[in-house]
Design a protein around this motif. Structure first.
Motif, mmCIF file in Angstrom:
data_model
loop_
_atom_site.group_PDB
_atom_site.id
_atom_site.type_symbol
_atom_site.label_atom_id
_atom_site.label_comp_id
_atom_site.label_asym_id
_atom_site.label_seq_id
_atom_site.Cartn_x
_atom_site.Cartn_y
_atom_site.Cartn_z
ATOM 1 N N ILE A 312 1.067 -1.144 0.426
ATOM 2 C CA ILE A 312 -0.004 0.004 0.012
ATOM 3 C C ILE A 312 0.377 1.370 0.319
ATOM 4 O O ILE A 312 1.926 1.478 1.200
ATOM 5 C CB ILE A 312 -1.121 0.276 1.039
ATOM 6 C CG1 ILE A 312 -2.461 -1.178 1.336
ATOM 7 C CG2 ILE A 312 -2.122 1.492 1.353
ATOM 8 C CD1 ILE A 312 -2.855 -1.496 2.131
ATOM 9 N N PRO A 313 1.000 2.277 -1.014
ATOM 10 C CA PRO A 313 1.551 3.348 -1.095
ATOM 11 C C PRO A 313 1.429 4.733 0.072
ATOM 12 O O PRO A 313 0.088 4.449 0.824
ATOM 13 C CB PRO A 313 1.187 4.138 -2.509
ATOM 14 C CG PRO A 313 -0.447 3.798 -2.358
ATOM 15 C CD PRO A 313 -0.251 2.034 -2.434
ATOM 16 N N PRO A 317 -2.190 10.429 -1.550
ATOM 17 C CA PRO A 317 -3.489 10.544 -0.606
ATOM 18 C C PRO A 317 -3.636 9.638 0.413
ATOM 19 O O PRO A 317 -3.140 8.182 0.528
ATOM 20 C CB PRO A 317 -4.785 10.492 -1.888
ATOM 21 C CG PRO A 317 -4.427 9.161 -2.825
ATOM 22 C CD PRO A 317 -3.007 9.653 -2.867
ATOM 23 N N ASP A 318 -4.778 9.806 1.262
ATOM 24 C CA ASP A 318 -4.944 9.108 2.362
ATOM 25 C C ASP A 318 -5.771 8.381 2.364
ATOM 26 O O ASP A 318 -7.347 8.406 1.203
ATOM 27 C CB ASP A 318 -6.110 10.519 3.779
ATOM 28 C CG ASP A 318 -5.223 8.979 4.368
ATOM 29 O OD1 ASP A 318 -5.066 8.081 4.843
ATOM 30 O OD2 ASP A 318 -6.134 10.040 5.411
ATOM 31 N N LEU A 319 -6.010 7.042 2.325
ATOM 32 C CA LEU A 319 -6.940 6.155 1.790
ATOM 33 C C LEU A 319 -7.635 5.798 3.152
ATOM 34 O O LEU A 319 -7.298 5.221 3.949
ATOM 35 C CB LEU A 319 -6.445 4.587 1.091
ATOM 36 C CG LEU A 319 -5.517 5.044 0.308
ATOM 37 C CD1 LEU A 319 -4.468 3.948 -0.252
ATOM 38 C CD2 LEU A 319 -5.565 6.164 -1.244
ATOM 39 N N ASN A 320 -8.996 5.206 2.439
ATOM 40 C CA ASN A 320 -9.774 4.420 3.613
ATOM 41 C C ASN A 320 -9.513 2.766 3.198
ATOM 42 O O ASN A 320 -9.396 2.701 2.452
ATOM 43 C CB ASN A 320 -10.929 4.857 3.509
ATOM 44 C CG ASN A 320 -10.805 6.220 4.159
ATOM 45 O OD1 ASN A 320 -10.206 7.127 5.170
ATOM 46 N ND2 ASN A 320 -11.681 7.443 4.074
ATOM 47 N N PRO A 336 0.381 5.294 8.626
ATOM 48 C CA PRO A 336 -0.008 7.015 7.929
ATOM 49 C C PRO A 336 -1.576 6.670 7.611
ATOM 50 O O PRO A 336 -2.179 7.768 7.225
ATOM 51 C CB PRO A 336 1.082 6.956 7.092
ATOM 52 C CG PRO A 336 1.569 5.209 6.718
ATOM 53 C CD PRO A 336 1.504 4.988 7.553
ATOM 54 N N HIS A 337 -2.279 5.926 7.372
ATOM 55 C CA HIS A 337 -3.310 5.219 6.648
ATOM 56 C C HIS A 337 -4.514 5.622 7.597
ATOM 57 O O HIS A 337 -5.789 5.586 7.240
ATOM 58 C CB HIS A 337 -3.756 4.776 5.650
ATOM 59 C CG HIS A 337 -2.984 5.600 4.342
ATOM 60 N ND1 HIS A 337 -3.489 6.036 3.470
ATOM 61 C CD2 HIS A 337 -1.734 4.285 3.657
ATOM 62 C CE1 HIS A 337 -2.621 6.255 2.384
ATOM 63 N NE2 HIS A 337 -1.425 5.130 2.849
#
Length: 350
Positions: A312-313, A317-320, A336-337
């Motif tokens: 997962i990068p 953007p911030d991912l959910n 971080p996510h």
């Protein structure tokens, strides 16, 4: 007739120094041509590479072959004026005399060509390191090849006056007629050379055991070879008037000029044949061959170390969890996510 030691004025001595002046090899210049080559392994991209290499002088006879056993052709010439063979990167060898016809081939089955000569004046063959024997007569065209599939070449001649082939160790075979050009090669893919002639008057190819095919025009030089790596010879001609190579089933390639002597062979060490000419006027070899294009390695994956079992990068953007397909994966570090909302070390629990 049994082989006998070579004698009678054939001084067989490797010269310690090559008397032929050999300038440094010109660096191959890659052209801008990129193409797709289809092989049994699939389709690969290749690019065309060319080189001009001075080696030899006017009056020499080009005799490129695989002399060192490394699957590649070495550039070479036979100089009738002094009876010397000059092999680039190998050496110079005094073997033969003016009037001899060079016929290098793998007569011993060791994977490399031996220096060999046919002497029309007495019908003798001289094979360096092997011996000498009589096979043929004045007017015969020497055509050594592996005719019986034993991994080595047999001495053979085509006699234009009778249209017969005389292959040492076998019976004479009538195939062709006066004016034909003998072109033995493995056209059928059966691991031995087939009898073949190119008839300039009709531009027809007559291959024993196959259908007659018209390919070329009067004045063309036949250059059959395994051009595309299919383990059999393809019909091909070199047209001196235009410098074009015409391989049956493909588009023409212009490489050379009037007066050049075609010397096709495997110079690149791959599975196909390369377009090569030797130019007597300046003693230069012009090589054209293909090399595979190695694709650049893929970029390393951009994976955040907080999620060691999946990729997962990191943001942005911030991912959910709804933005990814992974579930119940390990979470360490800073997360971080914020996939691990209850801080139990499991992200996006289902």
């Amino acid at each position: 007739m049994r082989y006998r030691p070579v004698a009678f004025g054939l001084a067989v001595a490797a010269l310690a120094a090559v008397s032929l002046t050999t300038p440094a090899q010109a660096k191959p210049a890659a052209s801008s041509t990129t193409m797709a080559n289809t092989t049994s392994a699939g389709t690969t991209a290749t690019r065309v590479v060319t080189a001009a290499i001075p080696f030899g002088q006017n009056g020499d006879i080009p005799v490129a072959r695989n002399y060192s056993g490394d699957s590649r052709y070495e550039i070479a010439v036979f100089r009738p004026s002094n009876g010397t063979w000059y092999i680039r990167g190998v050496g110079a060898y005094k073997f033969g005399q003016n009037g001899d016809i060079p016929v290098p081939a793998d007569f011993t089955g060791d994977g490399r060509a031996e220096l060999a000569l046919f002497r029309p004046s007495n019908g003798y063959w001289y094979v360096r390191g092997v011996g000498q024997f009589t096979w043929g007569q004045a007017g015969d065209v020497p055509v050594p090849a592996n005719y019986i599939g034993d991994s080595r070449a047999e001495a053979a001649v085509f006699r234009p006056s009778t249209g017969k082939w005389w292959i040492r160790g076998t019976a004479a075979i009538a195939w062709g007629r006066s004016g034909d050009i003998p072109v033995p090669a493995d056209y059928l893919g059966d691991s031995h050379a087939d009898l073949g002639v190119f008839r300039p008057a009709t531009a027809q190819w007559w291959v024993r055991g196959a259908a007659t095919i018209a390919w070329g025009v009067n004045g063309d030089i036949p250059v059959p070879a395994n051009w595309v790596g299919t383990a059999k010879a393809d019909l091909a001609i070199f047209r001196p008037s235009t410098g074009a190579w015409n391989l049956r089933g493909t588009s023409p390639v212009t490489w050379g000029t009037n007066g050049d002597r075609p010397q096709p062979g495997n110079y690149a060490g791959d599975t196909g044949t390369d377009q090569v000419v030797w130019r007597p006027s300046n003693g230069t070899w012009y090589l054209r061959y293909r090399v595979p294009i190695t694709p650049p390695p893929p970029p390393p994956p951009n994976c955040d170390p907080s999620y060691p079992t999946v990729c997962i990068p990191p943001p942005p953007p911030d991912l959910n969890c709804g933005d990814i397909t992974y579930r119940n994966f390990k979470v360490i570090g800073t997360d971080p996510h914020h996939f691990d909302s209850d801080h139990d070390g499991i992200g996006c629990e289902s």
